[in-house]
Design a protein around this motif. Sequence first.
Motif, PDB file in Angstrom:
ATOM      1  N   GLY A 110       0.824  -1.310   0.072  1.00  0.00           N
ATOM      2  CA  GLY A 110      -0.111   0.059   0.093  1.00  0.00           C
ATOM      3  C   GLY A 110       0.985   1.324   0.083  1.00  0.00           C
ATOM      4  N   VAL A 111       2.102   1.120  -0.486  1.00  0.00           N
ATOM      5  CA  VAL A 111       3.094   2.396  -0.493  1.00  0.00           C
ATOM      6  C   VAL A 111       3.402   2.530  -1.933  1.00  0.00           C
ATOM      7  CG1 VAL A 111       3.664   2.137   1.790  1.00  0.00           C
ATOM      8  CG2 VAL A 111       4.878   1.157   0.076  1.00  0.00           C
ATOM      9  N   PRO A 112       3.945   3.739  -2.388  1.00  0.00           N
ATOM     10  CA  PRO A 112       4.825   3.922  -3.652  1.00  0.00           C
ATOM     11  C   PRO A 112       5.796   2.697  -4.148  1.00  0.00           C
ATOM     12  CG  PRO A 112       4.675   5.908  -2.551  1.00  0.00           C
ATOM     13  CD  PRO A 112       4.078   4.876  -1.700  1.00  0.00           C
ATOM     14  N   VAL A 113       5.870   2.371  -5.252  1.00  0.00           N
ATOM     15  CA  VAL A 113       6.712   1.040  -5.595  1.00  0.00           C
ATOM     16  C   VAL A 113       7.771   1.696  -6.701  1.00  0.00           C
ATOM     17  CG1 VAL A 113       6.822  -1.060  -6.873  1.00  0.00           C
ATOM     18  CG2 VAL A 113       4.963  -0.297  -5.562  1.00  0.00           C
ATOM     19  N   GLY A 146      -3.184   3.552 -12.163  1.00  0.00           N
ATOM     20  CA  GLY A 146      -3.303   4.177 -10.930  1.00  0.00           C
ATOM     21  C   GLY A 146      -1.971   3.753  -9.998  1.00  0.00           C
ATOM     22  N   ILE A 147      -1.647   2.853 -10.267  1.00  0.00           N
ATOM     23  CA  ILE A 147      -0.373   2.282  -9.306  1.00  0.00           C
ATOM     24  C   ILE A 147       0.648   3.621  -9.089  1.00  0.00           C
ATOM     25  CG2 ILE A 147       1.123   0.738  -8.667  1.00  0.00           C
ATOM     26  CD1 ILE A 147      -0.734  -1.429  -9.775  1.00  0.00           C
ATOM     27  N   ASP A 148       1.188   3.768  -8.058  1.00  0.00           N
ATOM     28  CA  ASP A 148       2.264   4.970  -7.884  1.00  0.00           C
ATOM     29  C   ASP A 148       3.600   4.362  -8.134  1.00  0.00           C
ATOM     30  OD1 ASP A 148       3.850   6.860  -7.250  1.00  0.00           O
ATOM     31  OD2 ASP A 148       2.999   7.395  -5.492  1.00  0.00           O
ATOM     32  N   VAL A 149       4.163   4.151  -9.264  1.00  0.00           N
ATOM     33  CA  VAL A 149       5.559   3.623  -9.645  1.00  0.00           C
ATOM     34  C   VAL A 149       6.292   4.784  -9.744  1.00  0.00           C
ATOM     35  CG1 VAL A 149       6.746   2.086 -11.214  1.00  0.00           C
ATOM     36  CG2 VAL A 149       4.320   1.307 -10.637  1.00  0.00           C
TER      37      VAL A 149
END
Length: 207
Positions: A110-113, A146-149
């Motif tokens: 649940g955090v940026p990757v 929408g995944i924060d990569v």
Amino acid sequence: MKLAAHKAATAAIKAHRPELQVGWTLANSDIQAIPGGEEIADKVRRDVNERFLEASRGDDFVGIQTYGRTVYGPEGHAPAPDGAETNQMGEEIYPQALEATVREAARVAGVPVMVTENGLATEDDTQRVAYLKAAVDCVASCIADGIDVRGYIAWTAFDNFEWIFGYRPKFGLIAVDRTTQERTPKESAHWLGSFAREQASQVAQPA
């Protein structure tokens, strides 16, 4: 012990420099199963991937190192499928694994990757270019959903000394002559550099 050490180190860094971004990087494979291997795969996924990702909750980011998938059958680890292309260590070439591990990291932690390692051991640089193209497409798919990569780092800049395998596996975007130390960029280096410049120019353009 590792989980406790990570938490303690994170707390110590934040206590002195709360503005610093703190996280760690995990070597995660895409754990899959063929019929009969589901229970083994679930246990390995839990022990090797998920419990460390859970410990990343509350961090500023989690790094992911992925090279391929690991498949389990009823007898345990299954070999590469017949006819599959393999790298210099005999492992299946499967760049799609990166999308699965990035999505897993985002879902569980649940955090940026950040992709901190991803690449291919091969003497055939056309394979590496194809692998990199597929891998960055995987990252793009995650971002589109929408995944924060936060970034993608190819392994590795130069052909390196690879643990027990020595200099035989060629991961580098740049070849190294071990006699003269001459460096020669490969086509994969030119492709990745061109791709990065193209993406940067698109980001810099006004909306």
